[in-house]
Design a protein around this motif. Structure first.
Motif, PDB file in Angstrom:
ATOM      1  N   ASN A 296    -108.481  22.600 -56.238  1.00 46.84           N
ATOM      2  CA  ASN A 296    -108.618  21.979 -57.211  1.00 46.84           C
ATOM      3  C   ASN A 296    -108.024  20.364 -57.442  1.00 46.84           C
ATOM      4  OD1 ASN A 296    -110.047  24.082 -57.483  1.00 46.84           O
ATOM      5  ND2 ASN A 296    -109.069  23.877 -59.849  1.00 46.84           N
ATOM      6  N   THR A 297    -108.305  18.870 -56.938  1.00 47.36           N
ATOM      7  CA  THR A 297    -107.761  17.665 -56.708  1.00 47.36           C
ATOM      8  C   THR A 297    -108.141  16.913 -56.452  1.00 47.36           C
ATOM      9  OG1 THR A 297    -106.129  18.541 -54.465  1.00 47.36           O
ATOM     10  CG2 THR A 297    -105.076  18.884 -56.464  1.00 47.36           C
ATOM     11  N   MET A 298    -108.759  15.724 -57.289  1.00 47.61           N
ATOM     12  CA  MET A 298    -109.310  14.444 -56.200  1.00 47.61           C
ATOM     13  C   MET A 298    -108.053  13.493 -55.632  1.00 47.61           C
ATOM     14  SD  MET A 298    -112.279  12.293 -57.939  1.00 47.61           S
ATOM     15  CE  MET A 298    -111.278  11.930 -59.275  1.00 47.61           C
ATOM     16  N   ASN A 299    -108.145  12.472 -54.815  1.00 47.73           N
ATOM     17  CA  ASN A 299    -107.344  11.140 -54.652  1.00 47.73           C
ATOM     18  C   ASN A 299    -108.013  10.024 -54.918  1.00 47.73           C
ATOM     19  OD1 ASN A 299    -104.532  13.142 -54.566  1.00 47.73           O
ATOM     20  ND2 ASN A 299    -105.570  13.958 -52.452  1.00 47.73           N
ATOM     21  N   LEU A 300    -107.317   8.849 -54.896  1.00 47.93           N
ATOM     22  CA  LEU A 300    -107.910   7.359 -54.563  1.00 47.93           C
ATOM     23  C   LEU A 300    -106.909   7.043 -54.033  1.00 47.93           C
ATOM     24  CD1 LEU A 300    -109.875   6.081 -55.484  1.00 47.93           C
ATOM     25  CD2 LEU A 300    -108.516   5.173 -57.001  1.00 47.93           C
ATOM     26  N   GLN A 301    -106.799   6.825 -52.362  1.00 44.16           N
ATOM     27  CA  GLN A 301    -105.928   5.748 -51.852  1.00 44.16           C
ATOM     28  C   GLN A 301    -106.499   4.274 -52.586  1.00 44.16           C
ATOM     29  OE1 GLN A 301    -103.321   6.446 -50.152  1.00 44.16           O
ATOM     30  NE2 GLN A 301    -102.714   4.709 -49.992  1.00 44.16           N
ATOM     31  N   MET A 302    -105.768   3.960 -52.302  1.00 45.96           N
ATOM     32  CA  MET A 302    -105.607   2.548 -52.978  1.00 45.96           C
ATOM     33  C   MET A 302    -105.226   1.757 -52.048  1.00 45.96           C
ATOM     34  SD  MET A 302    -105.650   2.429 -56.681  1.00 45.96           S
ATOM     35  CE  MET A 302    -104.566   2.220 -57.064  1.00 45.96           C
ATOM     36  N   ASN A 303    -105.368   0.818 -50.435  1.00 47.96           N
ATOM     37  CA  ASN A 303    -105.230  -0.240 -50.066  1.00 47.96           C
ATOM     38  C   ASN A 303    -104.591  -1.419 -50.338  1.00 47.96           C
ATOM     39  OD1 ASN A 303    -103.584   2.639 -48.551  1.00 47.96           O
ATOM     40  ND2 ASN A 303    -105.713   1.935 -47.619  1.00 47.96           N
ATOM     41  N   SER A 304    -104.069  -2.793 -49.406  1.00 46.34           N
ATOM     42  CA  SER A 304    -104.279  -4.356 -50.047  1.00 46.34           C
ATOM     43  C   SER A 304    -104.585  -3.998 -51.644  1.00 46.34           C
ATOM     44  CB  SER A 304    -106.006  -4.184 -49.273  1.00 46.34           C
ATOM     45  OG  SER A 304    -105.555  -4.123 -47.581  1.00 46.34           O
ATOM     46  N   LEU A 305    -104.059  -4.222 -52.216  1.00 47.62           N
ATOM     47  CA  LEU A 305    -103.974  -3.990 -53.948  1.00 47.62           C
ATOM     48  C   LEU A 305    -104.096  -5.816 -54.114  1.00 47.62           C
ATOM     49  CD1 LEU A 305    -102.264  -1.076 -55.206  1.00 47.62           C
ATOM     50  CD2 LEU A 305    -104.229  -1.445 -55.533  1.00 47.62           C
ATOM     51  N   LYS A 306    -105.167  -6.188 -55.067  1.00 45.60           N
ATOM     52  CA  LYS A 306    -104.976  -7.331 -55.572  1.00 45.60           C
ATOM     53  C   LYS A 306    -104.567  -6.994 -57.283  1.00 45.60           C
ATOM     54  CE  LYS A 306    -109.046  -8.288 -52.501  1.00 45.60           C
ATOM     55  NZ  LYS A 306    -109.828  -8.333 -52.465  1.00 45.60           N
TER      56      LYS A 306
END
Length: 121
Positions: free
Chosen positions: A77-87
């Motif tokens: 019951n989980t969802m993820n958002l991997q965020m790379n090269s953040l601006k």
């Protein structure tokens, strides 16, 4: 009814990474489409990424394509958002959202409280 709780936000330097998580409670999580939205100060809320209930299809806003990855684990019951090269322009409050057939309806029914992401230059 679905209760959504986000975690993983914080302060990061430009070029860095963060991983947001959304934990859902309630029944039928695996039946719901899920999405990540964000809202920066003075701007409208925008859809960042979404994923169908089965995980078979994903969508990304042009501004994050190639940098963000959305995923879900229906068993947990989980969802993820991997965020790379953040601006710095990724700075916003990020919200988790869910709903039945939400991707096609373009409407999400359940929302988390949000988690702040701040990217320093």
């Amino acid at each position: 009814q679905v209760l959504l709780v986000e975690s993983g936000g914080g302060l990061v330097q430009a070029g860095g990474s963060l991983r947001l998580s959304c934990a859902a409670s309630g029944r039928s999580f695996s039946n719901y489409d899920m999405g990540w939205f964000r809202q920066a100060p003075g701007k409208e809320r925008e859809l960042v990424a979404s994923i169908r209930y089965s995980g078979s299809s994903t969508y990304y806003a042009d501004s994050v394509k190639g940098r963000f990855t959305i995923s879900r684990d229906n068993a947990k019951n989980t969802m993820n958002l991997q965020m790379n090269s953040l601006k710095p322009e990724d700075t916003a409050v990020y919200y988790c959202a869910a709903g039945w057939n939400s991707v096609l309806r373009r409407q999400f029914d359940y929302w988390g409280q949000g988690t702040q992401v701040t990217v320093s230059s």
